[in-house]
Design a protein around this motif. Structure first.
Motif, short mmCIF file in Angstrom:
data_model
loop_
_atom_site.label_atom_id
_atom_site.label_comp_id
_atom_site.label_asym_id
_atom_site.label_seq_id
_atom_site.Cartn_x
_atom_site.Cartn_y
_atom_site.Cartn_z
N ALA A 81 -4.27 24.60 -13.92
CA ALA A 81 -4.90 23.28 -14.03
C ALA A 81 -6.25 23.29 -13.33
O ALA A 81 -6.50 24.12 -12.46
CB ALA A 81 -4.01 22.22 -13.38
N GLU A 82 -7.08 22.36 -13.74
CA GLU A 82 -8.19 21.94 -12.90
C GLU A 82 -7.57 20.93 -11.95
O GLU A 82 -6.90 19.99 -12.39
CB GLU A 82 -9.30 21.29 -13.74
N SER A 83 -7.79 21.11 -10.64
CA SER A 83 -6.94 20.36 -9.69
C SER A 83 -7.68 19.50 -8.67
O SER A 83 -7.04 18.90 -7.83
CB SER A 83 -6.05 21.37 -8.95
N HIS A 84 -9.02 19.43 -8.75
CA HIS A 84 -9.71 18.71 -7.67
C HIS A 84 -10.25 17.37 -8.16
O HIS A 84 -11.13 17.33 -9.03
CB HIS A 84 -10.84 19.59 -7.12
N VAL A 85 -9.75 16.29 -7.56
CA VAL A 85 -10.11 14.93 -8.00
C VAL A 85 -11.62 14.71 -8.00
O VAL A 85 -12.19 14.19 -8.96
CB VAL A 85 -9.42 13.87 -7.10
N ASP A 86 -12.31 15.13 -6.92
CA ASP A 86 -13.76 14.90 -6.83
C ASP A 86 -14.50 15.53 -8.01
O ASP A 86 -15.43 14.95 -8.56
CB ASP A 86 -14.32 15.50 -5.53
N ARG A 87 -14.08 16.73 -8.41
CA ARG A 87 -14.73 17.39 -9.55
C ARG A 87 -14.45 16.63 -10.83
O ARG A 87 -15.31 16.56 -11.72
CB ARG A 87 -14.24 18.84 -9.68
N SER A 88 -13.26 16.05 -10.96
CA SER A 88 -12.93 15.32 -12.20
C SER A 88 -13.77 14.06 -12.34
O SER A 88 -14.06 13.61 -13.44
CB SER A 88 -11.44 14.97 -12.24
N ILE A 89 -14.19 13.50 -11.19
CA ILE A 89 -15.03 12.29 -11.23
C ILE A 89 -16.43 12.66 -11.73
O ILE A 89 -17.05 11.93 -12.49
CB ILE A 89 -15.07 11.64 -9.83
N LYS A 90 -16.88 13.85 -11.35
CA LYS A 90 -18.21 14.31 -11.79
C LYS A 90 -18.22 14.74 -13.23
O LYS A 90 -19.18 14.54 -13.96
CB LYS A 90 -18.67 15.48 -10.92
N ASN A 91 -17.15 15.41 -13.68
CA ASN A 91 -17.12 15.96 -15.03
C ASN A 91 -15.66 16.15 -15.46
O ASN A 91 -15.00 17.10 -15.03
CB ASN A 91 -17.86 17.30 -15.07
N GLY A 93 -14.52 16.85 -18.45
CA GLY A 93 -14.31 17.74 -19.59
C GLY A 93 -13.34 18.90 -19.33
O GLY A 93 -12.35 19.06 -20.04
N PRO A 94 -13.60 19.72 -18.29
CA PRO A 94 -12.70 20.86 -18.05
C PRO A 94 -11.26 20.42 -17.77
O PRO A 94 -10.32 21.17 -18.03
CB PRO A 94 -13.31 21.52 -16.80
N PHE A 95 -11.08 19.21 -17.25
CA PHE A 95 -9.74 18.71 -16.94
C PHE A 95 -8.97 18.40 -18.22
O PHE A 95 -7.77 18.65 -18.32
CB PHE A 95 -9.85 17.45 -16.05
N ILE A 96 -9.71 17.88 -19.21
CA ILE A 96 -9.06 17.59 -20.50
C ILE A 96 -8.72 18.91 -21.20
O ILE A 96 -7.62 19.08 -21.72
CB ILE A 96 -9.98 16.73 -21.40
N ASN A 147 -5.21 6.87 -11.74
CA ASN A 147 -6.49 6.20 -11.46
C ASN A 147 -7.71 7.11 -11.49
O ASN A 147 -8.83 6.61 -11.44
CB ASN A 147 -6.42 5.54 -10.08
N SER A 148 -7.53 8.42 -11.50
CA SER A 148 -8.69 9.33 -11.55
C SER A 148 -8.62 10.13 -12.84
O SER A 148 -7.54 10.27 -13.43
CB SER A 148 -8.68 10.29 -10.35
N PRO A 149 -9.76 10.69 -13.28
CA PRO A 149 -9.69 11.56 -14.47
C PRO A 149 -8.69 12.70 -14.26
O PRO A 149 -7.98 13.08 -15.19
CB PRO A 149 -11.13 12.06 -14.61
N TYR A 150 -8.62 13.26 -13.04
CA TYR A 150 -7.63 14.32 -12.77
C TYR A 150 -6.22 13.81 -13.04
O TYR A 150 -5.47 14.40 -13.81
CB TYR A 150 -7.75 14.81 -11.32
N SER A 151 -5.86 12.69 -12.39
CA SER A 151 -4.47 12.24 -12.52
C SER A 151 -4.17 11.76 -13.94
O SER A 151 -3.05 11.91 -14.43
CB SER A 151 -4.13 11.17 -11.48
N ALA A 152 -5.21 11.23 -14.62
CA ALA A 152 -5.00 10.82 -16.02
C ALA A 152 -4.73 12.03 -16.90
O ALA A 152 -3.90 12.00 -17.81
CB ALA A 152 -6.21 10.04 -16.53
N SER A 153 -5.42 13.15 -16.61
CA SER A 153 -5.18 14.36 -17.41
C SER A 153 -3.79 14.92 -17.13
O SER A 153 -3.11 15.41 -18.03
CB SER A 153 -6.27 15.41 -17.16
N LYS A 154 -3.34 14.84 -15.87
CA LYS A 154 -2.00 15.32 -15.55
C LYS A 154 -0.94 14.41 -16.18
O LYS A 154 0.07 14.90 -16.70
CB LYS A 154 -1.80 15.38 -14.03
N ALA A 155 -1.17 13.10 -16.16
CA ALA A 155 -0.22 12.18 -16.78
C ALA A 155 -0.15 12.43 -18.28
O ALA A 155 0.94 12.39 -18.89
CB ALA A 155 -0.63 10.73 -16.49
N SER A 156 -1.31 12.73 -18.88
CA SER A 156 -1.32 13.03 -20.32
C SER A 156 -0.46 14.24 -20.61
O SER A 156 0.32 14.26 -21.58
CB SER A 156 -2.75 13.31 -20.79
#
Ligand SMILES: NC(=O)c1ccc[n+]([C@@H]2O[C@H](COP(=O)([O-])OP(=O)(O)OC[C@H]3O[C@@H](n4cnc5c(N)ncnc54)[C@H](O)[C@@H]3O)[C@@H](O)[C@H]2O)c1
Length: 337
Positions: A81-91, A93-96, A147-156
């Motif tokens: 996984a891409e695992s860092h919340v701060d990075r998911s806020i910036k971008n 894409g890699p998380f999806i 609540n974050s792009p990271y956690s949304a990608s994990k929930a998906s």
């Protein structure tokens, strides 16, 4: 179950999990890892040559590669996984790509290869969203409110796993765990970052007022929980894993300062993370009942081991800080140089 495909085995938790497997079981383990900035082949280099271990560099979204690797595999454990919340806020894409599309590719290839299972998907408490201080800990039947792009990608990814179970009967087991700490954690995460900055005499950047609460678990306890879920979990089930150890971030930082004998003045409160969840806490009673699992390492013991590991492995993190991660670290966390 004989042959296991582990993804993301060169990252923090995957490394600890493969080490546990090779120490305590005789499964044949293939580690598929893309070696992103967070994947470090050094973590597990001493296992190369082990008769039960094979490393393959590649991405979980690569259908042809994954499809070939699934041949003869019994179980999959998906840490990649891409695992860092701060990075998911910036971008985001890699998380999806990795967390969502990659998980679907793994599920498809697993089914097409007729693997017996289970398909163990490693998820996080962050999929449940944030708790108020007075609310009870998360249970497995809580709504998913990331609540974050990271956690949304994990929930998906969790929902794609659920859909594979409901639609195709794929024997999926999901574990959701709270915040891990321990050896091999990449130095952008709270605990290793604070240890390293402390050792180097740099400021310790703490978000907001430091009162955000997390439940902390020693990584080996998490790995034992994943192993128990892989061996004893019921297909279609979710198991919460956690350390039963709720602490405010500032308490964690103060523990590190105490263990390293450094002054509180090193702390620097910085602008809060957008959408920063207030509190996570886990009700782990299902895992305790059904998997006969519970965390064994208390926070003080786990932190003493962790601080000792980072003190004994300065070359490990110094190489990371001087490599491609250097400029990101300087920009975000390296104040007070
Ligand atoms: N760290 C925690 O506190 C925590 C808590 C709960 C759940 N989790 C979950 O556990 C898993 C592992 O977390 P971690 O902290 O070890 O993460 P990590 O960032 O340290 O490691 C992730 C690993 O996945 C690899 N990877 C990334 N994208 C890939 C891709 N497309 N294909 C193949 N490999 C890829 C990386 O190279 C790296 O080795 C993640 O799924 C994470 O969501 C972590």
């Amino acid at each position: 179950m004989e042959k296991i495909l582990v993804t993301g085995g060169c990252g923090f938790i995957g490394t600890n999990f493969i080490r546990l497997l090779l120490r305590e079981r005789d499964y044949k383990v293939t580690n598929l890892d893309a070696l992103t900035y967070a994947g470090n082949p050094e973590n597990i280099r001493d296992m190369e040559g082990h008769p039960c271990y094979t490393f393959i560099k590649g991405r979980i979204e690569d259908h042809d590669l994954v499809s070939g690797l699934m041949e003869g595999v019994d179980a999959v454990v998906n840490f990649a996984a891409e695992s860092h919340v701060d990075r998911s806020i910036k971008n985001a894409g890699p998380f999806i790509n990795t967390n969502v599309l990659g998980t679907q590719v793994l599920l498809d290839c697993f089914r097409q290869a007729g693997c017996s299972g289970p398909f163990l998907h490693v998820s996080t408490d962050e999929v449940y969203g944030s708790l108020k201080m007075e609310e009870p800990p998360f249970r497995e039947d809580n709504l998913l409110k990331p609540n974050s792009p990271y956690s949304a990608s994990k929930a998906s990814a969790d929902l794609l796993c659920r859909a594979a179970w409901k639609t195709f009967g794929t024997p999926v087991v999901i574990t959701r765990c709270s915040n891990n700490y321990g050896p091999y954690q990449f130095p952008e995460k709270l605990i290793p970052l604070m240890i390293i900055n402390c050792v180097e005499g740099r400021r310790l950047p703490v978000y907001g007022n430091g009162m955000n609460v997390r439940d902390w678990i020693y990584v080996e306890d998490h790995c034992k929980g994943v192993l128990a879920a892989m061996e004893k979990g019921s297909p279609g089930s979710v198991y919460n894993l956690g350390g039963n150890c709720e602490l405010a971030n500032i308490e964690v930082v103060e523990t590190i300062l105490r263990l390293l004998g450094k002054p509180r003045e090193l702390i620097e409160f910085v602008k809060d993370r957008p959408g920063h969840d207030r509190r996570y806490a886990m009700d782990t009673s299902r895992a305790e009942r059904k998997l006969s699992w519970s965390p064994e390492i208390d926070f003080e013991t786990g932190m003493e081991r962790t601080v000792r590991w980072y003190l004994d492995h300065r070359q490990w993190w110094r190489r990371i800080l001087s490599g491609q991660y250097r400029s990101y670290y300087r920009e975000h966390y390296g104040r007070g140089l």
